[in-house]
Scaffold this active site. Structure first.
Site, PDB file in Angstrom:
ATOM      1  N   ASP A   1       0.866  -1.177   0.000  1.00 48.40           N
ATOM      2  CA  ASP A   1       0.000   0.000   0.000  1.00 48.40           C
ATOM      3  C   ASP A   1       0.905   1.230   0.000  1.00 48.40           C
ATOM      4  O   ASP A   1       2.066   1.158   0.403  1.00 48.40           O
ATOM      5  CB  ASP A   1      -0.915   0.004   1.228  1.00 48.40           C
ATOM      6  CG  ASP A   1      -2.164   0.843   1.030  1.00 48.40           C
ATOM      7  OD1 ASP A   1      -3.221   0.261   0.749  1.00 48.40           O
ATOM      8  OD2 ASP A   1      -2.078   2.078   1.141  1.00 48.40           O
TER       9      ASP A   1
ATOM     10  N   ASN B   1      -5.129  -4.701  -6.817  1.00 50.90           N
ATOM     11  CA  ASN B   1      -6.355  -4.095  -6.298  1.00 50.90           C
ATOM     12  C   ASN B   1      -6.282  -2.576  -6.151  1.00 50.90           C
ATOM     13  O   ASN B   1      -7.316  -1.907  -6.157  1.00 50.90           O
ATOM     14  CB  ASN B   1      -6.665  -4.724  -4.938  1.00 50.90           C
ATOM     15  CG  ASN B   1      -7.698  -3.957  -4.155  1.00 50.90           C
ATOM     16  OD1 ASN B   1      -8.898  -4.040  -4.430  1.00 50.90           O
ATOM     17  ND2 ASN B   1      -7.252  -3.188  -3.168  1.00 50.90           N
TER      18      ASN B   1
ATOM     19  N   TYR C   1     -12.176   6.955 -14.580  1.00 49.41           N
ATOM     20  CA  TYR C   1     -12.402   5.696 -13.871  1.00 49.41           C
ATOM     21  C   TYR C   1     -12.990   4.651 -14.821  1.00 49.41           C
ATOM     22  O   TYR C   1     -12.528   3.511 -14.879  1.00 49.41           O
ATOM     23  CB  TYR C   1     -13.332   5.934 -12.683  1.00 49.41           C
ATOM     24  CG  TYR C   1     -13.489   4.750 -11.771  1.00 49.41           C
ATOM     25  CD1 TYR C   1     -12.581   4.536 -10.738  1.00 49.41           C
ATOM     26  CD2 TYR C   1     -14.540   3.847 -11.926  1.00 49.41           C
ATOM     27  CE1 TYR C   1     -12.711   3.438  -9.887  1.00 49.41           C
ATOM     28  CE2 TYR C   1     -14.678   2.755 -11.083  1.00 49.41           C
ATOM     29  CZ  TYR C   1     -13.763   2.555 -10.065  1.00 49.41           C
ATOM     30  OH  TYR C   1     -13.888   1.474  -9.224  1.00 49.41           O
TER      31      TYR C   1
ATOM     32  N   LYS D   1     -11.049   1.201 -15.958  1.00 51.90           N
ATOM     33  CA  LYS D   1     -11.573  -0.112 -15.601  1.00 51.90           C
ATOM     34  C   LYS D   1     -11.919  -0.938 -16.843  1.00 51.90           C
ATOM     35  O   LYS D   1     -11.747  -2.168 -16.840  1.00 51.90           O
ATOM     36  CB  LYS D   1     -12.787   0.036 -14.685  1.00 51.90           C
ATOM     37  CG  LYS D   1     -12.447   0.626 -13.311  1.00 51.90           C
ATOM     38  CD  LYS D   1     -11.407  -0.200 -12.561  1.00 51.90           C
ATOM     39  CE  LYS D   1     -11.153   0.314 -11.155  1.00 51.90           C
ATOM     40  NZ  LYS D   1     -10.156  -0.495 -10.425  1.00 51.90           N
TER      41      LYS D   1
ATOM     42  N   ILE E   1     -19.642  -1.412  -2.872  1.00 54.09           N
ATOM     43  CA  ILE E   1     -19.260  -2.194  -1.705  1.00 54.09           C
ATOM     44  C   ILE E   1     -19.080  -1.259  -0.512  1.00 54.09           C
ATOM     45  O   ILE E   1     -18.552  -0.153  -0.650  1.00 54.09           O
ATOM     46  CB  ILE E   1     -17.939  -2.950  -1.971  1.00 54.09           C
ATOM     47  CG1 ILE E   1     -18.006  -3.719  -3.292  1.00 54.09           C
ATOM     48  CG2 ILE E   1     -17.621  -3.883  -0.807  1.00 54.09           C
ATOM     49  CD1 ILE E   1     -19.102  -4.760  -3.382  1.00 54.09           C
TER      50      ILE E   1
ATOM     51  N   THR F   1     -17.269   0.195   2.038  1.00 58.50           N
ATOM     52  CA  THR F   1     -15.859   0.379   2.393  1.00 58.50           C
ATOM     53  C   THR F   1     -15.677   1.729   3.077  1.00 58.50           C
ATOM     54  O   THR F   1     -16.575   2.579   3.041  1.00 58.50           O
ATOM     55  CB  THR F   1     -14.971   0.352   1.133  1.00 58.50           C
ATOM     56  OG1 THR F   1     -15.307   1.486   0.304  1.00 58.50           O
ATOM     57  CG2 THR F   1     -15.161  -0.933   0.341  1.00 58.50           C
TER      58      THR F   1
END
Length: 250
Positions: free
Chosen positions: A37, A90, A156, A160, A189, A191
């Site tokens: 990260d 990810n 984005y 993707k 999701i 998060t």
């Protein structure tokens, strides 16, 4: 069950959200996990959680938008464990919100650098090492916006879609080299990213976009990633698995 017993796995963007859930799930299934990260504090927190649960992990700080740092990440993995079996690319960001004709150029460059080029850089060096191993598995984190538009988020969406294409190309090129590559397309999701940017009313509106009328859980995405990373999906490559609670069915 230990689906990934003694496997060595990299997870980028593993400091929070889906990435952390994937890293923890990999460790529970027996993998030695390299947590990566840009945020050192968050990454070390993930490592701590894994170790407290009895798993094995170590942290490598890396900027996924840098080819050099992606190479260093793989090198650090091989130095530590001698091989690389699995990678989940990810790391990603949302970027600014604006109409395409008004989209900030610097914002476009940053989103593409992290969400698309960063995935390519990761795959580039992961594939190189996996060939030396005699095989491996890559799971790239795309999005439902790898197949449908995200209005006000052109960078984005473009990135993707690119990740899905990249995944298919790798599968076509490496299928006979015992390397599989698949993409996952999460819907909305629950998060920390959503918690930090949406109020309760907005959260409900986002949840209502899915026919199941709820947000997904990070564990639900992690379970899919584990399946695709394991021998249970041994005849699966070049696929794009959407997990969106029915968002794209309408």
């Amino acid at each position: 069950m230990s689906l990934l017993n003694n496997k060595v796995a990299i997870v980028t963007g593993a400091g929070s959200g889906i990435g952390r859930a994937v890293a923890e799930s990999y460790a529970r299934e027996g993998a030695k996990v390299i947590v990566s990260d840009i945020n050192e504090t968050h990454g070390e927190e993930t490592v701590s959680l894994i170790k407290k649960a009895g798993g094995e992990a170590f942290f490598v700080k890396a900027d996924s938008s840098s080819a050099e740092e992606n190479k260093k990440l793989v090198d650090a993995t091989v130095t530590k464990y001698g091989r690389l079996d699995i990678a989940c690319n990810n790391a990603g960001i949302g970027g600014p919100a604006a109409l395409t004709g008004e989209y900030d150029i610097a914002g476009w460059d940053k989103v593409i650098a992290i969400n698309l080029s960063g995935v390519f850089y990761g795959c580039r060096y992961q594939l190189e090492q996996m060939e030396k191993n005699g095989g491996g598995v890559i799971v790239n984190m795309a999005s439902i916006h790898g197949t449908v538009a995200a209005p006000m988020s052109v960078a984005y969406t473009a990135a993707k879609h690119g990740v899905v294409g990249l995944t298919k190309n790798i599968a076509a090129e490496y299928g006979q080299k015992n390397i599989r590559c698949n993409a996952v397309g999460p819907g909305y999701i629950h998060t920390p990213l959503l918690d930090d940017n949406l109020n309760e009313e907005q959260m409900k509106a986002v949840a209502a976009k899915a026919t199941m009328n709820r947000l997904g859980k990070v564990e639900e995405i992690a379970n899919l990633v584990v399946f695709l990373s394991s021998d249970q999906s041994s005849f699966t490559t070049g696929a794009y698995y959407i997990a969106d609670g029915g968002y794209t069915t309408i």
